[in-house]
Scaffold this motif. Structure first.
Motif, short mmCIF file in Angstrom:
data_model
loop_
_atom_site.label_atom_id
_atom_site.label_comp_id
_atom_site.label_asym_id
_atom_site.label_seq_id
_atom_site.Cartn_x
_atom_site.Cartn_y
_atom_site.Cartn_z
N ASN A 1 0.82 -1.22 0.00
CA ASN A 1 0.00 0.00 0.00
C ASN A 1 0.85 1.27 0.00
O ASN A 1 0.47 2.30 0.58
CB ASN A 1 -0.97 0.02 1.19
CG ASN A 1 -1.97 -1.12 1.12
OD1 ASN A 1 -2.71 -1.26 0.15
ND2 ASN A 1 -1.97 -1.97 2.15
N LEU A 2 1.99 1.22 -0.66
CA LEU A 2 2.84 2.41 -0.79
C LEU A 2 2.08 3.49 -1.55
O LEU A 2 1.51 3.26 -2.61
CB LEU A 2 4.12 2.04 -1.55
CG LEU A 2 5.08 3.19 -1.87
CD1 LEU A 2 5.67 3.78 -0.59
CD2 LEU A 2 6.20 2.69 -2.79
N MET A 3 2.08 4.69 -0.98
CA MET A 3 1.38 5.83 -1.59
C MET A 3 2.29 7.05 -1.65
O MET A 3 3.27 7.16 -0.93
CB MET A 3 0.13 6.18 -0.78
CG MET A 3 -0.97 5.14 -0.80
SD MET A 3 -2.33 5.57 0.34
CE MET A 3 -1.65 5.07 1.93
N ASP A 4 1.90 7.97 -2.53
CA ASP A 4 2.54 9.27 -2.66
C ASP A 4 1.44 10.24 -3.04
O ASP A 4 0.26 9.87 -3.14
CB ASP A 4 3.64 9.21 -3.73
CG ASP A 4 4.59 10.41 -3.70
OD1 ASP A 4 4.42 11.31 -2.86
OD2 ASP A 4 5.51 10.45 -4.55
N HIS A 5 1.79 11.48 -3.29
CA HIS A 5 0.91 12.44 -3.95
C HIS A 5 1.50 12.70 -5.33
O HIS A 5 2.36 13.58 -5.49
CB HIS A 5 0.84 13.76 -3.17
CG HIS A 5 0.02 13.68 -1.93
ND1 HIS A 5 0.40 14.26 -0.74
CD2 HIS A 5 -1.19 13.11 -1.68
CE1 HIS A 5 -0.53 14.04 0.17
NE2 HIS A 5 -1.49 13.34 -0.37
N ALA B 1 3.83 7.07 2.13
CA ALA B 1 2.89 6.62 3.15
C ALA B 1 2.47 5.19 2.85
O ALA B 1 2.67 4.67 1.75
CB ALA B 1 1.66 7.53 3.19
N GLY B 2 1.90 4.53 3.88
CA GLY B 2 1.13 3.33 3.67
C GLY B 2 1.80 1.98 3.79
O GLY B 2 1.15 0.96 3.54
N THR B 3 3.05 1.87 4.19
CA THR B 3 3.74 0.58 4.15
C THR B 3 3.54 -0.28 5.39
O THR B 3 3.96 -1.44 5.41
CB THR B 3 5.25 0.81 3.93
OG1 THR B 3 5.73 1.67 4.98
CG2 THR B 3 5.51 1.44 2.59
N HIS B 4 2.92 0.28 6.43
CA HIS B 4 2.56 -0.53 7.63
C HIS B 4 1.27 0.05 8.21
O HIS B 4 1.22 0.53 9.32
CB HIS B 4 3.69 -0.57 8.68
CG HIS B 4 4.34 0.75 8.98
ND1 HIS B 4 3.83 1.65 9.88
CD2 HIS B 4 5.47 1.32 8.49
CE1 HIS B 4 4.63 2.72 9.96
NE2 HIS B 4 5.63 2.54 9.12
N VAL B 5 0.21 -0.05 7.41
CA VAL B 5 -1.03 0.67 7.68
C VAL B 5 -1.65 0.32 9.03
O VAL B 5 -1.61 -0.82 9.48
CB VAL B 5 -2.06 0.44 6.56
CG1 VAL B 5 -1.59 1.03 5.25
CG2 VAL B 5 -2.36 -1.05 6.39
N MET B 6 -2.26 1.34 9.64
CA MET B 6 -2.96 1.13 10.91
C MET B 6 -4.42 0.74 10.66
O MET B 6 -4.99 1.03 9.60
CB MET B 6 -2.89 2.38 11.79
CG MET B 6 -3.60 3.61 11.23
SD MET B 6 -3.81 4.93 12.49
CE MET B 6 -2.11 5.34 12.87
N GLY B 7 -4.99 0.06 11.64
CA GLY B 7 -6.38 -0.36 11.53
C GLY B 7 -6.89 -0.90 12.84
O GLY B 7 -6.24 -0.78 13.89
N THR B 8 -8.07 -1.53 12.79
CA THR B 8 -8.70 -2.09 13.99
C THR B 8 -8.60 -3.60 14.06
O THR B 8 -8.98 -4.20 15.07
CB THR B 8 -10.20 -1.70 14.02
OG1 THR B 8 -10.83 -2.18 12.83
CG2 THR B 8 -10.37 -0.19 14.11
N ASP B 9 -8.08 -4.23 13.00
CA ASP B 9 -8.05 -5.69 12.91
C ASP B 9 -6.67 -6.15 12.46
O ASP B 9 -6.18 -5.74 11.40
CB ASP B 9 -9.11 -6.14 11.90
CG ASP B 9 -9.26 -7.66 11.84
OD1 ASP B 9 -8.38 -8.39 12.33
OD2 ASP B 9 -10.27 -8.12 11.26
#
Length: 610
Positions: free
Chosen positions: A353-357, A534-542
């Protein structure tokens, strides 16, 4: 070189950038002992060292984001594509990942531009509201008091009334630490032509545009009793002597990559506030492996390689031990270290989930001089298209107004002179008149496009690609999907209308630019990376669908935190640094509570509190 630590710490932090500096300051302020490991050199923590960076920048032929910071083969970093002799990234495509970062004390804050935007409330609920991307495990109201702490720590210059849009709210008596940076002549010229223009907002109806100043991490005129921090100088009374330098932005035009007087914030300013009795910073210490107890999953140490000469592969191997551990060495480096340690997370999303703008660039010639190539790189933008119902179908964007003329897309004004001589065959007075006439009217827009998470865009490792110390180089797979490209299509149409309203000549030429180009539905777009990873160790609830929780604690390793932009599930359109800093303050509270320290409850309006 100082001897290696031979004792355990309360917290071991990998990375001395924004996150590591905030953690060191906050945790030592609560009586906890902290070790910070930094892969790069420690040069920006002294006034003389910073001047050395500045001298390197002045001597560099190509003024890239990394040009002040010498190549370090023991802690290599990416450079602008096509400039470095050998890319640090192993690029698998289909598109090149065009962004870079710094590996040195202070991190990428050494060469950031200083933009300090909050995320929008709707950015935290992209899946729920628009059916795209992911939801965050926390909301805007959860982060709001930490935004205030971050704004006071960085010293943000902005006007709260001007920044209240698209659901972003401030208390009635809230004011930023410093007054907004004055709009440039270009800002005022564009505002006269653009303010009040409407564009399609989808189901929400037309969006009315307004040029507004951009919150900036650079010193202006303080509000109240706020005291700006100028140049860093650790000598006895050195800070008192140096702080008069850099207390106010002097209008230098090299914010990216280096402010000559340190009026722009960098993370070393925060690191220097950590209690020296309780913090230890080890530079030239490359973390190479996270050690884990196979039974409990708890981290037992961080293995690192210590080198003396950046040009030599000679090094020694050591282990740092603590009660809690934080990996905060950038979205790419954090994922790379975890993967190198065999820690891929039960969700399988480590590094994904690697992201940029992705930035759509357009440029033109104004009918009259607009004063480019002076002052901060950008002082104003257009933020009204950052949010709305249209996000269900296409990417949102913010518009950065560039005071840097054509330097980004075309290498101006140097390219203007080159073309006048080699193409136009001009010389003497005709050459001077042409450069003056063209150069003073050049301006550009940068449309920073929202990019949603895609598991196929990823950082990985491969044993055949290693650096001088034997550490892995990042292998990157990256592409732009139709969601982004539909956003670019709309942004390009908006740019054309801008030029028409301004009476400006649209000189956008993707084929003639040295940035990247991409085709979509019969159009060619000129685009580049924004430097917003952004996005290489994404946070979440599960733990089955994320890597860390809302405190940035790793689901699989209870005493390990992965902190930084890699935790972002989505990133909206705002430059991520302020959100990264706010999350760091939140994580500092979580760590302090874990370790039994007293943590006051954050409260909106308490931004001045440490």
């Amino acid at each position: 070189m100082s001897p290696e630590p031979d004792e355990a710490y309360d917290v071991v932090v990998v990375g001395a950038g924004m996150v590591g500096s905030v953690l060191a300051k906050q945790l030592t302020g609560r009586g906890l002992r902290v070790l910070v490991l930094e892969a790069g050199v420690a040069q920006a923590d002294s006034y003389a060292g910073y001047l050395g960076y500045l001298d390197t920048f002045y001597r560099a032929l190509a003024k890239t984001p990394e040009s002040p910071y010498p190549l370090n083969p023991d802690a290599p970093q990416p450079d602008v594509v096509g400039v470095a002799p050998e890319s640090y990234f192993v690029q698998l495509g289909p598109q090149p990942f065009r962004s870079t970062y710094a590996r040195a004390l202070g991190g990428t804050m050494l060469h950031w531009m200083g933009t300090c935007l909050r995320m929008l409330p709707e950015d935290f609920q992209a899946r729920t509201r628009f059916g795209v991307g992911r939801d965050w495990p926390l909301g805007y109201d959860d982060l709001r008091p930490y935004y205030e702490q971050a704004e006071y720590e960085i010293g943000v210059s902005a006007d709260a009334g001007e920044q209240a849009y698209l659901g972003v709210e401030f208390g009635a008596d809230y004011e930023f630490p410093m007054k907004r940076i004055p709009p440039s002549h270009l800002d005022r010229t564009l505002a006269a032509g653009i303010d009040g223009m409407t564009i399609d907002g989808g189901a929400d109806g037309p969006i009315t545009l307004q040029v507004r100043s951009t919150p900036a991490g650079r010193n202006s005129m303080p509000n109240g009793d706020y005291v700006p921090i100028g140049a860093v100088d650790p000598r006895p009374h050195g800070q008192d002597l140096a702080r008069t330098l850099g207390q106010r932005c002097a209008g230098n035009s090299s914010c990216t990559p280096i402010c000559p007087i340190q009026a722009k914030y960098n993370a070393v300013k925060t690191l220097m506030k950590a209690d020296p009795r309780l913090v230890r910073v080890l530079a030239q210490a490359v973390a190479s492996r996270v050690l884990v107890d196979p039974q409990s999953g708890a981290v037992t140490g961080i293995e690192y390689k210590r080198y003396e000469d950046p040009e030599s592969p000679r090094h020694t191997v050591h282990t740092a031990r603590g009660t809690r551990y934080v990996i905060a060495c950038h979205a790419v480096e954090t994922a790379k270290l975890m993967l190198a340690s065999g820690l891929r997370s039960r969700s399988g999303l480590m590094g994904r989930n690697l992201m940029d703008h992705p930035v759509l660039l357009t440029w033109g010639i104004a009918p009259d001089p607009v004063g480019p190539y002076r002052g901060p790189v950008s002082t104003s933008g257009i933020e009204d298209a950052r949010g709305g119902a249209f996000r269900a179908d296409r990417a949102a964007f913010r518009v950065e107004i560039g005071n840097d003329g054509w330097s980004w897309p075309m290498g101006g004004p140097d390219s203007t002179v080159h073309d006048a001589v080699h193409v136009g065959n001009l010389f003497g007075r005709r050459l001077r008149d042409h450069v003056r006439h063209e150069g003073l009217r050049q301006f550009r827009f940068g449309f920073l496009m929202e990019q949603m998470p895609d598991a196929a865009n990823a950082v990985s490792i491969d044993p055949q690609f290693r650096d001088q110390l034997g550490s892995f180089r990042p292998v990157i797979r990256y592409d732009l999907d139709d969601y982004v490209l539909r956003g670019m299509e709309e942004a390009r149409a908006v740019a054309s209308r801008f030029f028409q309203r301004l009476g400006a000549a649209d000189r956008t030429d993707p084929a003639g630019s040295f940035v990247q180009t991409i085709g979509f539905r019969g159009q060619q777009f000129a685009w580049d990376g924004a430097g917003h990873f952004a996005g290489t160790h994404v946070m979440g609830t599960d733990p089955a669908t994320s890597v860390v929780d809302a405190d940035q604690r790793c689901w699989d390793h209870p005493n390990l935190f992965l902190a930084g932009p890699g935790s972002h599930p989505t990133m909206g359109t705002g430059n991520p640094t302020l959100t990264v800093a706010a999350l760091a303050f939140r994580t500092a509270d979580a760590l302090a509570r874990d370790l039994g320290a007293t943590v006051p409850a954050p409260a909106t309006g308490a931004g001045k509190a440490a």
